[in-house]
Scaffold this motif. Sequence first.
Motif, PDB file in Angstrom:
ATOM      1  N   LYS A 171     -10.465-116.205   1.435  1.00 32.88           N
ATOM      2  CA  LYS A 171     -11.299-117.408   1.499  1.00 32.88           C
ATOM      3  C   LYS A 171     -10.459-118.667   1.274  1.00 32.88           C
ATOM      4  O   LYS A 171      -9.601-118.712   0.386  1.00 32.88           O
TER       5      LYS A 171
ATOM      6  N   ASN B 157     -23.563-119.839   1.585  1.00 34.11           N
ATOM      7  CA  ASN B 157     -24.586-119.121   2.334  1.00 34.11           C
ATOM      8  C   ASN B 157     -25.100-117.904   1.548  1.00 34.11           C
ATOM      9  O   ASN B 157     -26.306-117.672   1.446  1.00 34.11           O
ATOM     10  N   TYR B 158     -24.146-117.174   0.969  1.00 32.05           N
ATOM     11  CA  TYR B 158     -24.494-115.982   0.191  1.00 32.05           C
ATOM     12  C   TYR B 158     -25.431-116.350  -0.964  1.00 32.05           C
ATOM     13  O   TYR B 158     -26.436-115.676  -1.212  1.00 32.05           O
TER      14      TYR B 158
ATOM     15  N   VAL C 102     -13.376-112.579   2.555  1.00 33.91           N
ATOM     16  CA  VAL C 102     -14.676-112.941   3.136  1.00 33.91           C
ATOM     17  C   VAL C 102     -14.615-112.776   4.653  1.00 33.91           C
ATOM     18  O   VAL C 102     -13.562-112.446   5.208  1.00 33.91           O
TER      19      VAL C 102
ATOM     20  N   TYR D  31     -17.723-114.639  -6.560  1.00 34.52           N
ATOM     21  CA  TYR D  31     -17.743-114.278  -5.135  1.00 34.52           C
ATOM     22  C   TYR D  31     -16.390-113.700  -4.742  1.00 34.52           C
ATOM     23  O   TYR D  31     -15.358-114.052  -5.307  1.00 34.52           O
TER      24      TYR D  31
ATOM     25  N   TYR E  15     -17.962-115.645   9.300  1.00 35.69           N
ATOM     26  CA  TYR E  15     -19.294-116.247   9.235  1.00 35.69           C
ATOM     27  C   TYR E  15     -19.459-117.065   7.950  1.00 35.69           C
ATOM     28  O   TYR E  15     -19.868-118.222   7.977  1.00 35.69           O
ATOM     29  N   HIS E  16     -19.121-116.457   6.805  1.00 33.33           N
ATOM     30  CA  HIS E  16     -19.332-117.149   5.527  1.00 33.33           C
ATOM     31  C   HIS E  16     -18.365-118.306   5.327  1.00 33.33           C
ATOM     32  O   HIS E  16     -18.742-119.359   4.812  1.00 33.33           O
TER      33      HIS E  16
END
Length: 342
Positions: A168, A176-177, A135, A131, A138-139
Amino acid sequence: MIEKTNNLKAVFEEKLKTAKVLADIEQLRIEFLGKKGPVQELMQDLRNVPNDKKREMGQAINTFKQFIEKSIEEKQEELQKLEWQNKIDNTPSYDESLTLNKDEGSYHPITIIQREVESIFASMGFTIENYSEIVDDYHCFEALNIPPHHPARDMQDTYYLSTGQLLKTHTSAAQNYIMKKYGAPLRAIFPGRCFRNESIDACHENTFFQMEGIMIDENISISNLIYFMKTMLSEVFGRPVEVRLRPGFFPFVEPGFELDIKCLICGGDGCPSCKDSGWLELCPCGMIHPKVLEYGGIDTEKYTGFAFGLGLTRLAMMKYGIKDIRTLNSGNLKALSQFVNA
Ligand code: DAH
């Protein structure tokens, strides 16, 4: 019969003294307590004892049996600790003064530990996900049940970019992703670099590694969480690891926990490494909050799940005995190239 018991006791004690490894103890247990062993024999002899002596003799045999069981248990514990200590003593630990072998490349200790944990989880059916390090809010927060102005945001000193995005602060940012990518049921781990605006000292870094894991399925409970963590940690440390859960608060799990492992150095008796508590804090975790599942598009009527956030940097420090976190980002090849067993 009393004499026979006393003689046996002497023989047992002598043999117990010479037991050096756990296998010797197991052998001794079978020899004395097994079906064809002397304790069973004594029980059978009891049939021929006159009735008025039966009670007394029965008690004597029982006391003898308990004595053997207890002695075996104590010796087992003692030898187990010795075996662990031996393993710890033989684990290569970080040595600042080693000379650099210029012909040989090596993996970074975090890479080694990350690959090790990845292969353990892969063997338990988890997929490994990558990932981004940049970011959005929201995430990193909202989808994890941390709305704007929530005090939990203060726990993580975030680096914001001029674009409004952020670095991040935790690997949970990918939850979530990944939920949306796969749906349920789902087993995934996602290692990654995290960033927080921390003052740097021997225990704190602004750049560090975590490994997040989630498992979502029907009927997932805390016992699944404990099982997976215990299996994984026992494999990483190469010996059985005891774990305990303490309550911990994180907005994205309910209930949330801090998972501790029994100190590997002292086996729980208390030593400087565990600040005399017998336990080491290793990994926050919990049952995924229904709101977080909903944000991820998961049917909360049908599915539950657990999540954990393993500190890979911390794990590497514990495993290799690295005392100063700054060594890991130092680029000091002399220190970092010792770990070649990947
Ligand atoms: N993301 C949290 C942090 O870095 C750690 C964490 C706590 C992750 C609980 C989890 C969890 O998955 O269940 O502070």
